[in-house]
Design an enzyme around this catalytic site. Structure first.
Site, PDB file in Angstrom:
ATOM      1  CG  ASP A  63      -1.682   1.292   1.377  1.00  0.00           C
ATOM      2  OD1 ASP A  63      -2.591   1.513   0.557  1.00  0.00           O
ATOM      3  OD2 ASP A  63      -1.371   2.087   2.282  1.00  0.00           O
ATOM      4  CD  GLU A  83      -2.491   2.410  -3.253  1.00  0.00           C
ATOM      5  OE1 GLU A  83      -3.656   2.815  -3.329  1.00  0.00           O
ATOM      6  OE2 GLU A  83      -1.813   2.467  -2.204  1.00  0.00           O
TER       7      GLU A  83
END
Length: 799
Positions: A447, A502
């Site tokens: 993330d 990401e």
């Protein structure tokens, strides 16, 4: 590989055995092949230069005298023979059968391949030559750290097992607890075991800021800390005396009526420990990922459990045709409303949903179903909590983080890691290894990687594709090198594991192998696609440009694979809108029952919802992701239970009375055959199974033969399949000629207009389409079709 270690005699703290009347004592320590700590001294800047110097200075390691100090888990402990440590191999490990994997691993050597010259990226993309100095510096820093880890820690394999040294580790003689807290003046283990008496179990500190205590077994041979006991470390720090949850804690819970979490000593009896029974699936050619959150996966307004998710949600994911499940919010986070992104305890699975054994049973069941399990891991930042997180752990502003403004994310209200610090590398690399090793996760979605890679964190910055944006002074090279190291570690020890990053910036080399000079991810998230759909949905579809849609979907770097998605959890959060809600808005609440007349808004919305998802899967990447419930157009947004909140900026955000009503997934709507949601779910299922059969996402052949702006038609080939999209709001076309590369007979294999999918059944599925020997749209052959308005149809050659 095997590496040799030499002996040393040092001093350390030990607690006298309980029930024996013993007193103060000292232990002889010996040197082992697992080095304890390196280069993280009080006041250290955290740069790799200082880090390397400190690493080189380290020549001794403290471990209590005895046969085993928890150097390896009891399930797969590596045995010392003379002064050599044989490190087991993971490359051929399986999890089939109780204990089979561990027994096989003991007989092999785990290795992370050494670095290469990292020059292949310049062959792949000659435009990178202009940034060779930056890229070669980046790779040289990576090589230098690899070399230092090899020299001073015994290699990445050993370095990444530091959870066997830090935190609590049991041996035949007792329990050793270690903690890196260089800023603390004193430290003591406190908890249920000593009635929270800070004088009972004082810890000793070595020159590198590592605090330690050894607790011998009780006189009757039982553990000095019972399983399930609450534990904390009490430190006298520059900020005062504070109780903290151990940084390497494996489990933590929130007591009823209390706000801060408590660390839990977690070592259940053997008969309680979960034993994996099923082999981890091989990595599929293409990924079809179902993004999930355990807590909000129930149709009921409550926090769901690992067990219920295992029994109720996993089978539906399998039935829908997905081959991987991505689970959010696994790492413990004290604030539920953070969606799991403000992590407080990095090695602990969230106790809201159950026990670590429950999570293991979930993962094992997924493997039984043939599903990969990917963890949404957060290494980009940490919770700013000081009571139960890492922030201010040793009373300083630094510790695991940058000091000053650089160590604080102003938008997320979180702390930012100092990736140039040796102990941060130890902590995060070991964290990644822990989840793969202990819980058998099959990989990670990392993330917030953009926030890591740039000092501006991607905030208030527009990335245009200019290479200066990626390889300049705004790039945090330490962070990029950490990403190279963690990818190197994962792919070296677990060749079947998947890593997805990401990254919204589009950094070149991001999804190229580390040995080629890349950052090492298998995939990047193709985040521009979801943004494009939202932009288009704010306009009338009559104004959509076919070329613009195709460009966004196909705008990817060569050889760098992408996971694409039309929408993820981000679009489902309160304050945003899902695609279904953009399309149908409030009509979704009144006109989705089949026994009621539809509306033009509903008809349009259902048609475009299906088209958007299929064209995204068809052209957007080599993998596909869907957030749970969006496959059938879930009508409710996500709003976690929360009270009123005032942000650091002073902005006041009202709460929702801590309601769970909008923090659930109404799977019953998609399953109800009397609702139009059911047809949307059926289409998504058919779409997944079509990809499973034809593997078109990863086909080597892709050709876009038509982007007709006036007709609003897009035609493309993926493998042997021909996709026809008619986005026109009114016009349907008879005898519409489309090109193809292969002669023969074609048939319909997927039709969004089928009645089963909530369409109008305007396509005759039994029809056979014979090709003509006439070229069309630069294709050697062609055939004619009927393409109704707002439909997508896939044709395949008849076998």
């Amino acid at each position: 590989m095997a590496f040799r270690v030499s002996g040393a005699v040092l001093g350390g703290a030990v607690r006298a055995p309980r029930l024996t009347g013993g007193g103060e004592g000292s232990l002889v320590f010996r040197h082992t092949g697992l080095f304890l700590t390196r280069g993280a001294r009080v006041g250290c800047s955290g740069t790799h230069g200082a880090m390397r110097a400190a690493a080189a200075a380290r020549k001794a390691v403290m471990v209590p005298e005895g046969e085993n100090d928890g150097l390896a888990s009891r399930a797969d402990s590596a045995q010392f023979q003379s002064d050599e440590l044989e490190v087991p191999d993971i490359s051929e490990e399986t999890t089939c059968g109780a204990g089979v994997a561990d027994a096989q691993a003991l007989n092999r050597v785990r290795v992370v391949p050494p670095p290469s010259d990292g020059q292949k990226i310049f062959q792949i993309d000659p435009m990178l030559q202009g940034y060779k100095y930056h890229l070669e510096y980046r790779y040289s820093l990576y090589r230098r750290i690899r070399s230092d880890i090899d020299e001073h820690e015994g290699g990445l394999e050993a370095f990444s097992r530091s959870y066997e040294k830090f935190g609590f580790n049991a041996s035949a003689e007792g329990i050793t607890y270690r903690e890196w807290a260089p800023g603390a003046f004193s430290a003591a283990l406190v908890g249920d075991v000593n009635n929270w008496d800070p004088n009972a179990d004082r810890m000793s500190k070595n020159e590198f800021g590592v605090w330690e205590i050894f607790l011998p077994n009780n006189a009757d041979g039982t553990s000095p800390i019972p399983h399930g006991s609450r534990v904390k470390v009490r430190m006298d720090t520059p900020s005062g005396i504070k109780d903290s949850i151990p940084a390497w804690i494996k489990y933590s819970v929130q007591a009823p009526g209390e706000i801060p979490y408590d660390g839990i000593y977690y070592d259940p009896p053997e008969e309680v420990k979960y034993v994996f029974r099923h082999a981890q699936p091989k990595r599929p050619k293409s990924l079809r990922i179902y993004e999930t959150h355990v807590g909000m996966s129930s149709p009921e307004p409550k926090i769901n459990t690992y067990v219920n998710f295992r029994d109720e949600v996993l089978p539906r994911i399998k039935k829908l045709g997905y081959n991987a499940v991505q689970i959010m919010a696994i790492q413990e986070h004290s604030y539920y409303g953070s969606f799991g992104y403000h992590v407080t305890n990095f090695f602990a699975p969230s106790s809201r949903f159950g026990t670590p054994e429950d999570l293991k049973s979930l993962i094992d069941r997924a493997h039984e179903l043939g599903l990969l399990v990917l963890m949404d891991v957060v290494h980009s930042h940490a919770s700013s909590n000081t009571l139960d997180g890492l922030n201010g752990f040793d009373g300083t502003d630094t510790h695991y983080f940058h000091s000053g403004p650089r160590g604080h994310h102003w938008m997320w209200d979180s702390r930012l890691f100092n990736y140039g610090n040796w102990e941060v590398l130890r902590f995060l690399l070991s964290n990644a290894r822990w989840w793969l090793e202990e819980y058998k996760f099959d990989g990670f979605r990392f993330d917030g990687v953009t926030s890591m890679m740039y000092t501006h964190h991607g905030l208030q910055v527009t990335f245009t594709g200019n290479f200066n944006e990626y390889f300049g002074f705004a790039t945090d090279v330490d962070a990029v090198v950490y990403l190279m190291l963690v990818n190197d570690l994962i792919h070296g020890l677990y060749p079947e594991a998947v890593t997805i990053g990401e990254d919204v910036s589009g950094m070149p080399t991001f999804a190229l192998p580390v040995h080629d000079g890349g950052v090492g991810f298998d995939y990047r998230m193709h985040m521009a696609v979801a943004d494009k759909w939202i932009d288009l949905l704010k306009q009338s579809d009559e104004t959509w440009k076919m070329g613009d849609i195709v460009h966004t979907l196909t705008n990817r770097r060569w050889l760098e694979k992408c996971v694409t998605y039309a929408e993820s959890h981000d679009q489902a959060l309160v304050g945003d809108k899902t695609i279904a809600f953009w399309l149908m808005d409030k009509d979704m609440y009144d006109f989705m029952a089949l026994d009621r007349p539809s509306t033009p808004t509903i008809d349009r919305g259902i048609a475009l919802h299906k088209m958007i998802r299929l064209i995204t899967m068809g052209l957007g990447g080599e993998g596909y992701l869907n957030f749970m419930g969006n496959e059938f157009g879930h009508p409710e947004w996500i709003d976690f239970p929360r009270g009123p909140q005032r942000l650091p900026s002073g902005k006041f955000i009202p709460g929702n009375n801590n309601s769970y009503d909008k923090c659930r997934r109404r799977f019953d709507l998609g399953d109800a055959d009397y609702l139009r949601y059911h047809g949307m779910q059926e289409f998504d299922q058919a779409m997944q199974h079509l990809e499973q059969k034809y593997e078109f996402m990863t086909s080597d052949h892709q050709y876009i033969s038509r982007k007709h702006e006036e007709d609003k038609v897009i035609v493309f080939e993926k493998g042997d399949l021909v996709f026809v999209f008619n986005f026109h709001c009114n016009n349907s076309y008879f005898d519409y000629r489309i090109g193809c590369r292969k002669p023969g007979v074609y048939k319909v294999v997927l039709d969004s207009d089928a009645g089963l999918f909530g369409g109008f059944s305007r396509i005759h599925h039994a029809a056979e389409h014979f090709t003509a020997d006439c070229s069309h749209d630069n294709r050697p052959y062609s055939f004619s079709v009927y393409t109704p308005s707002r439909t997508c149809v896939v044709y395949a050659p008849v076998e």
